[in-house]
Design an enzyme around this catalytic site. Structure first.
Site, PDB file in Angstrom:
ATOM      1  N   LYS A 216       0.817  -1.216  -0.135  1.00 28.34           N
ATOM      2  CA  LYS A 216      -0.082   0.017   0.133  1.00 28.34           C
ATOM      3  C   LYS A 216       0.978   1.127   0.114  1.00 28.34           C
ATOM      4  O   LYS A 216       1.602   1.587   0.988  1.00 28.34           O
ATOM      5  CB  LYS A 216      -0.945   0.003   1.228  1.00 28.34           C
ATOM      6  CG  LYS A 216      -1.767   1.166   1.509  1.00 28.34           C
ATOM      7  CD  LYS A 216      -2.594   1.372   2.602  1.00 28.34           C
ATOM      8  CE  LYS A 216      -3.552   2.407   2.608  1.00 28.34           C
ATOM      9  NZ  LYS A 216      -4.652   2.246   3.774  1.00 28.34           N
ATOM     10  N   ARG A 226     -10.672   9.782   2.365  1.00 27.81           N
ATOM     11  CA  ARG A 226     -10.651  10.353   3.765  1.00 27.81           C
ATOM     12  C   ARG A 226     -11.764  11.317   4.164  1.00 27.81           C
ATOM     13  O   ARG A 226     -12.051  11.795   5.279  1.00 27.81           O
ATOM     14  CB  ARG A 226      -9.074  10.877   3.772  1.00 27.81           C
ATOM     15  CG  ARG A 226      -7.983  10.077   4.096  1.00 27.81           C
ATOM     16  CD  ARG A 226      -6.677  10.688   4.053  1.00 27.81           C
ATOM     17  NE  ARG A 226      -5.847   9.477   3.923  1.00 27.81           N
ATOM     18  CZ  ARG A 226      -4.387   9.888   3.434  1.00 27.81           C
ATOM     19  NH1 ARG A 226      -4.009  11.125   3.660  1.00 27.81           N
ATOM     20  NH2 ARG A 226      -3.500   8.922   3.287  1.00 27.81           N
ATOM     21  N   LYS A 238       1.534   9.847   6.343  1.00 28.09           N
ATOM     22  CA  LYS A 238       1.777   8.332   6.521  1.00 28.09           C
ATOM     23  C   LYS A 238       2.750   7.638   5.861  1.00 28.09           C
ATOM     24  O   LYS A 238       2.764   6.424   5.883  1.00 28.09           O
ATOM     25  CB  LYS A 238       0.445   7.749   5.924  1.00 28.09           C
ATOM     26  CG  LYS A 238      -1.039   8.354   6.843  1.00 28.09           C
ATOM     27  CD  LYS A 238      -2.171   7.527   6.429  1.00 28.09           C
ATOM     28  CE  LYS A 238      -3.463   7.811   7.104  1.00 28.09           C
ATOM     29  NZ  LYS A 238      -4.710   6.885   7.155  1.00 28.09           N
ATOM     30  N   GLU A 254       7.646  -6.690   0.438  1.00 27.92           N
ATOM     31  CA  GLU A 254       6.308  -6.754   1.724  1.00 27.92           C
ATOM     32  C   GLU A 254       5.442  -8.161   1.290  1.00 27.92           C
ATOM     33  O   GLU A 254       4.612  -8.481   2.098  1.00 27.92           O
ATOM     34  CB  GLU A 254       5.532  -5.223   1.219  1.00 27.92           C
ATOM     35  CG  GLU A 254       6.221  -4.292   1.812  1.00 27.92           C
ATOM     36  CD  GLU A 254       5.983  -4.089   3.458  1.00 27.92           C
ATOM     37  OE1 GLU A 254       5.293  -5.028   4.057  1.00 27.92           O
ATOM     38  OE2 GLU A 254       6.241  -3.230   4.312  1.00 27.92           O
ATOM     39  N   LYS A 269      -2.486  -1.318  -3.869  1.00 25.71           N
ATOM     40  CA  LYS A 269      -3.164  -0.339  -3.761  1.00 25.71           C
ATOM     41  C   LYS A 269      -2.347   1.052  -3.834  1.00 25.71           C
ATOM     42  O   LYS A 269      -1.214   1.249  -3.011  1.00 25.71           O
ATOM     43  CB  LYS A 269      -3.862  -0.323  -2.324  1.00 25.71           C
ATOM     44  CG  LYS A 269      -4.454   1.132  -1.980  1.00 25.71           C
ATOM     45  CD  LYS A 269      -5.097   0.784  -0.615  1.00 25.71           C
ATOM     46  CE  LYS A 269      -5.936   1.968  -0.284  1.00 25.71           C
ATOM     47  NZ  LYS A 269      -6.478   1.904   1.206  1.00 25.71           N
ATOM     48  N   SER A 295     -10.445   5.634  -4.148  1.00 21.05           N
ATOM     49  CA  SER A 295     -11.257   6.876  -4.424  1.00 21.05           C
ATOM     50  C   SER A 295     -10.790   7.836  -5.241  1.00 21.05           C
ATOM     51  O   SER A 295     -11.579   8.287  -6.061  1.00 21.05           O
ATOM     52  CB  SER A 295     -11.579   7.351  -2.742  1.00 21.05           C
ATOM     53  OG  SER A 295     -10.357   7.937  -2.166  1.00 21.05           O
ATOM     54  N   TYR A 334     -15.085   1.505  -6.468  1.00 21.26           N
ATOM     55  CA  TYR A 334     -16.554   1.990  -6.451  1.00 21.26           C
ATOM     56  C   TYR A 334     -17.292   2.330  -7.505  1.00 21.26           C
ATOM     57  O   TYR A 334     -18.426   2.549  -7.452  1.00 21.26           O
ATOM     58  CB  TYR A 334     -16.269   3.498  -5.920  1.00 21.26           C
ATOM     59  CG  TYR A 334     -15.044   3.567  -4.600  1.00 21.26           C
ATOM     60  CD1 TYR A 334     -15.906   3.319  -3.381  1.00 21.26           C
ATOM     61  CD2 TYR A 334     -13.833   3.865  -4.492  1.00 21.26           C
ATOM     62  CE1 TYR A 334     -15.177   3.383  -2.156  1.00 21.26           C
ATOM     63  CE2 TYR A 334     -12.958   3.686  -3.627  1.00 21.26           C
ATOM     64  CZ  TYR A 334     -13.627   3.442  -2.499  1.00 21.26           C
ATOM     65  OH  TYR A 334     -12.898   3.519  -1.254  1.00 21.26           O
TER      66      TYR A 334
HETATM   67  C1  PBG Z   1      -7.166   3.280   5.786  1.00 26.67           C
HETATM   68  C2  PBG Z   1      -7.380   3.337   4.363  1.00 26.67           C
HETATM   69  C3  PBG Z   1      -7.078   4.285   3.319  1.00 26.67           C
HETATM   70  C4  PBG Z   1      -7.861   3.542   2.414  1.00 26.67           C
HETATM   71  C5  PBG Z   1      -8.347   2.216   2.601  1.00 26.67           C
HETATM   72  N1  PBG Z   1      -8.241   2.058   4.008  1.00 26.67           N
HETATM   73  C6  PBG Z   1      -7.058   5.494   3.375  1.00 26.67           C
HETATM   74  C7  PBG Z   1      -5.460   5.838   4.186  1.00 26.67           C
HETATM   75  O1  PBG Z   1      -4.686   4.900   4.185  1.00 26.67           O
HETATM   76  O2  PBG Z   1      -5.386   6.921   4.516  1.00 26.67           O
HETATM   77  C8  PBG Z   1      -8.284   4.403   1.125  1.00 26.67           C
HETATM   78  C9  PBG Z   1      -8.967   3.885   0.162  1.00 26.67           C
HETATM   79  C10 PBG Z   1      -9.571   4.909  -0.864  1.00 26.67           C
HETATM   80  O3  PBG Z   1      -8.980   5.869  -0.918  1.00 26.67           O
HETATM   81  O4  PBG Z   1     -10.341   4.322  -1.525  1.00 26.67           O
HETATM   82  N2  PBG Z   1      -6.416   2.581   6.593  1.00 26.67           N
END
Ligand code: PBG
Length: 342
Positions: A216, A226, A238, A254, A269, A295, A334
């Protein structure tokens, strides 16, 4: 120099003075819809898709998310309707995310491990109403913490890996108790897959699977998500736990570690900017690979579609097909309704 249509001379044949011009015409395989379908290499099927759903407290709530046109936070009653509609369209798996009001957030994210919380209620209800739906639950603390980070902080404000693991373990057991089929840790803490596996097994949930967000990236494409969960980090970013977008060898490492720790499936992701990562991981693991079409990937297309610049259904179908072509077995997106109603 080649001119169209391309002519290739067979050197063996010309050597034997039997000159033969071979005209290669790949368009023959594209001449009708039937032939094109016959030679199609990759297909998108409704059962490849997982729909993320956002849950909020209350009843009769369908709260629109401004940055994600067509996506809502649903209260439990309407969540069931939404899941049923998706199920009728052929969606067989969903992934649940909870919106937590500010007054229930704290430094440790303790609402995440409170028995009877919104997450448990949602899982129980969906399991009861649509028993054959595969229920995934996101396991991470960011929607539950006041600071918006995915773990417990140390005194320096840095996410403490090993203090976070027990909370993730308890959160996973809670999801399993309520009937989740798969837990999906999305926080990128080290060692969490092994920790969660042990926690599930010792609580009697050896049948519950783990979809590891194995690679990720610290992406700018999570912005709309968010907003949906009001979960932006209040300080810093992050990058101390999510990966640097520049790295691919690190993603292989990983994924390898999570496989060794007992992950049942791996997730990469975001999806489209990381197709190379999907393809490389595909070559080195036999585990199923998922990709999260996140998203921001959704919202970019929707914004252009709202301007009349793109056809959302067609663009989404092309994007999701590309993600499969790169090597993903399934996709969190989505855009399921756009693609399935297209
Ligand atoms: C949080 C999480 C995130 C997403 C899924 N789980 C956001 C982040 O890491 O800040 C993002 C999913 C998306 O953008 O559709 N653990």
């Amino acid at each position: 120099m080649l001119t169209a249509p391309y002519i290739f001379r067979s050197s063996t044949l010309s050597e034997s003075s039997q000159e033969l011009d071979l005209v290669r015409r790949p368009r023959r395989n594209r001449q009708s819809s039937a032939v094109r379908d016959l030679v199609q290499e990759t297909r998108l099927h409704p059962s490849d898709l997982v729909s993320p759903l956002f849950v909020v407290e209350g009843s009769m709530q369908a709260q629109p998310i401004a940055s994600m046109p067509g996506i809502y936070r649903h209260s439990l009653d309407l969540l069931v309707e939404e899941a049923m509609e998706l199920h009728r369209l052929g969606i067989r798996a969903i992934d649940l995310f909870c919106y937590i009001p500010d007054e229930k957030k704290d430094l440790m994210g303790s609402e995440a491990e409170r028995s009877g919380n919104l997450l448990q209620q949602a899982v129980r209800l969906l399991k009861q109403e649509i028993p054959d739906l595969c229920l995934m639950v996101d396991i991470a603390l960011d929607p539950f913490t006041t600071h918006g980070h995915d773990g417990v902080l140390n005194d320096a404000g840095f996410v403490d890996n090993d203090l976070t693991l027990p909370v993730l373990g308890r959160m996973s057991v809670l999801a399993a108790e309520a009937g989740a089929d798969i837990v999906a840790p999305s926080d990128m803490m080290d060692g969490r897959i092994a920790y969660i596996r042990r926690a599930l097994d010792s609580a009697g949930f050896s049948h519950v699977g783990i979809l590891s967000y194995a690679a990720k990236y610290a992406s700018a494409l999570y912005g709309p998500f968010r907003e949906a969960l009001n979960s932006s980090p209040k300080h810093g970013d992050k990058k101390g736990y999510q990966m640097n977008p520049a790295n691919v060898r690190e993603a292989l490492m990983e994924c390898h570690l999570d496989e060794l720790e007992g992950a049942d499936m791996l997730l990469i992701k975001p999806a489209l900017p990381y197709l190379d990562v999907i393809a490389k991981v595909r070559n080195v693991t036999n585990l199923p690979i998922g990709a999260y079409h996140v998203s921001g990937e959704y919202s970019m297309v929707m914004a252009a579609a709202q301007n009349g610049w793109l056809d959302a259904g067609k663009v989404f179908s092309e994007c999701l097909l590309s993600i499969k072509r790169a090597g993903a077995d399934f996709i969190l997106t989505y855009a399921a309704k756009h693609v399935l109603k297209n």
